[in-house]
Design an enzyme around this catalytic site. Structure first.
Site, PDB file in Angstrom:
ATOM      1  N   GLY A  55       0.726  -1.270   0.032  1.00 18.03           N
ATOM      2  CA  GLY A  55       0.074  -0.010   0.060  1.00 18.03           C
ATOM      3  C   GLY A  55       0.869   1.218   0.031  1.00 18.03           C
ATOM      4  O   GLY A  55       1.850   1.129   0.209  1.00 18.03           O
ATOM      5  N   GLY A  57       0.702   5.787   0.585  1.00 20.53           N
ATOM      6  CA  GLY A  57       0.317   7.054   1.024  1.00 20.53           C
ATOM      7  C   GLY A  57       0.790   8.186   0.719  1.00 20.53           C
ATOM      8  O   GLY A  57       1.900   8.043   0.010  1.00 20.53           O
ATOM      9  N   GLY A  60       4.422   7.794   2.658  1.00 19.45           N
ATOM     10  CA  GLY A  60       5.176   6.526   2.494  1.00 19.45           C
ATOM     11  C   GLY A  60       4.610   5.385   2.005  1.00 19.45           C
ATOM     12  O   GLY A  60       3.550   5.509   1.354  1.00 19.45           O
ATOM     13  N   VAL A  61       5.139   4.272   2.149  1.00 18.41           N
ATOM     14  CA  VAL A  61       4.689   3.194   1.485  1.00 18.41           C
ATOM     15  C   VAL A  61       4.804   2.041   2.400  1.00 18.41           C
ATOM     16  O   VAL A  61       5.678   1.807   3.360  1.00 18.41           O
ATOM     17  CB  VAL A  61       5.683   2.682   0.252  1.00 18.41           C
ATOM     18  CG1 VAL A  61       5.490   1.599  -0.464  1.00 18.41           C
ATOM     19  CG2 VAL A  61       5.898   3.805  -0.455  1.00 18.41           C
ATOM     20  N   VAL A  62       4.145   0.835   2.449  1.00 16.78           N
ATOM     21  CA  VAL A  62       4.051  -0.441   3.121  1.00 16.78           C
ATOM     22  C   VAL A  62       4.481  -1.522   1.961  1.00 16.78           C
ATOM     23  O   VAL A  62       3.791  -1.655   1.253  1.00 16.78           O
ATOM     24  CB  VAL A  62       2.687  -0.807   3.899  1.00 16.78           C
ATOM     25  CG1 VAL A  62       3.029  -1.882   4.443  1.00 16.78           C
ATOM     26  CG2 VAL A  62       2.396   0.644   4.775  1.00 16.78           C
ATOM     27  N   LYS A  77       6.623  -0.697   6.890  1.00 14.52           N
ATOM     28  CA  LYS A  77       6.172   0.632   6.775  1.00 14.52           C
ATOM     29  C   LYS A  77       7.144   1.631   6.864  1.00 14.52           C
ATOM     30  O   LYS A  77       7.933   2.016   7.746  1.00 14.52           O
ATOM     31  CB  LYS A  77       4.985   1.050   8.148  1.00 14.52           C
ATOM     32  CG  LYS A  77       4.235   2.306   7.732  1.00 14.52           C
ATOM     33  CD  LYS A  77       3.523   2.838   8.785  1.00 14.52           C
ATOM     34  CE  LYS A  77       2.113   1.632   8.910  1.00 14.52           C
ATOM     35  NZ  LYS A  77       1.199   1.830   9.937  1.00 14.52           N
ATOM     36  N   ASP A 176      -9.588   4.027  16.610  1.00 16.95           N
ATOM     37  CA  ASP A 176      -9.925   3.763  15.300  1.00 16.95           C
ATOM     38  C   ASP A 176     -10.012   2.543  14.862  1.00 16.95           C
ATOM     39  O   ASP A 176      -9.513   1.910  13.626  1.00 16.95           O
ATOM     40  CB  ASP A 176      -8.653   4.311  14.345  1.00 16.95           C
ATOM     41  CG  ASP A 176      -9.013   4.580  12.991  1.00 16.95           C
ATOM     42  OD1 ASP A 176     -10.290   4.703  12.595  1.00 16.95           O
ATOM     43  OD2 ASP A 176      -8.172   4.543  12.178  1.00 16.95           O
TER      44      ASP A 176
END
Length: 239
Positions: A55, A57, A60-62, A77, A176
């Site tokens: 994934g 965002g 950053g990246v996972v 992450k 959350d």
């Protein structure tokens, strides 16, 4: 952390990737050192072999990756603090909260387990056990909308409540908890993840936050004496 499932486009984490995953040059040096009997290496220098993007965002990246030290498949992450981005400080703060909460909850079978973490000049990284898809993904794409039976729901809720209870006993609230933040492993066991918005009930921070999920969500200050960990558990049971 709000990661999307799309392929990252110019997220600006190349330098951080090189630090965590290692450049070809550093990997060559590590192989040479291993041949010479020197197995030591910096925790954040080429420890992980990148396998695929899970994934991405804004910050950053996972990745799904392999830990070169242990051979374990992990989720890494990588968070980059982008210069000039107003939300960068908040993302880094949430990232630090997630690391602290995961370390505090380490060892519980219903909460994802941390493996390594660190801060670099270009950002930070967190390596966790690789579990599997989110509960939302399983509900939508694996079960194709088929409802769980009452027995299945009881078994799933028992796991989630056990994880939430562990956090509550440590004075933590997830804040959350939703299907997108619950992972499902190959044995269909659940693990709570994405603890970036969690907070300590002992902090008494006068911050207005969103507690709960869906129709029962309510805004309250985390320092409100009427707010206890039972609110989080109620939100879980109703979401």
């Amino acid at each position: 952390m709000g990661w999307s499932t799309s392929t990252p486009q110019r997220v600006g984490v190349a330098a951080l990737d090189d630090a965590v995953m290692g450049t070809p040059a550093t990997r060559k040096n590590q192989r040479t050192a291993a041949t010479n009997g020197d197995s030591s290496s910096p925790a954040s220098s080429g420890r992980f072999q990148r396998l695929e993007v899970l994934g991405a965002g804004t910050f950053g990246v996972v990745y799904r990756a392999r830990d070169r030290r242990t051979g374990e498949i992990v989720a890494v992450k990588c968070l980059r603090a982008s210069d000039g981005a107003g939300d960068a400080e908040r993302y880094l703060s949430d990232f630090a909260s997630e690391v602290s909460a995961l370390e505090a909850c380490s060892g519980h079978p219903s909460i994802v387990q941390p493996r390594a973490s660190g801060q670099l000049d270009s950002g930070a990284f967190l390596a966790m056990e690789f579990v599997g898809p989110t509960l939302r993904h399983v509900m939508k794409h694996v079960r194709f909308g088929r409802r769980h039976t009452e027995l299945e729901v009881r078994l799933l809720m028992r796991q989630l409540l056990a994880g939430e209870r562990r956090m509550n006993r440590l004075g933590l609230m997830h804040r959350d908890l939703k299907p997108e933040n619950v992972l499902v492993d190959s044995h269909e066991s659940l693990k709570i993840c994405d603890l970036g918005l969690s907070c300590s009930m002992a902090d008494g921070r006068p911050t207005l936050t969103l507690l709960g999920h869906g129709d029962i969500a309510c805004q309250k200050s985390s320092s409100d004496p009427q707010i206890t960990t039972s609110v989080s558990t109620h939100g879980l049971s109703a979401s």
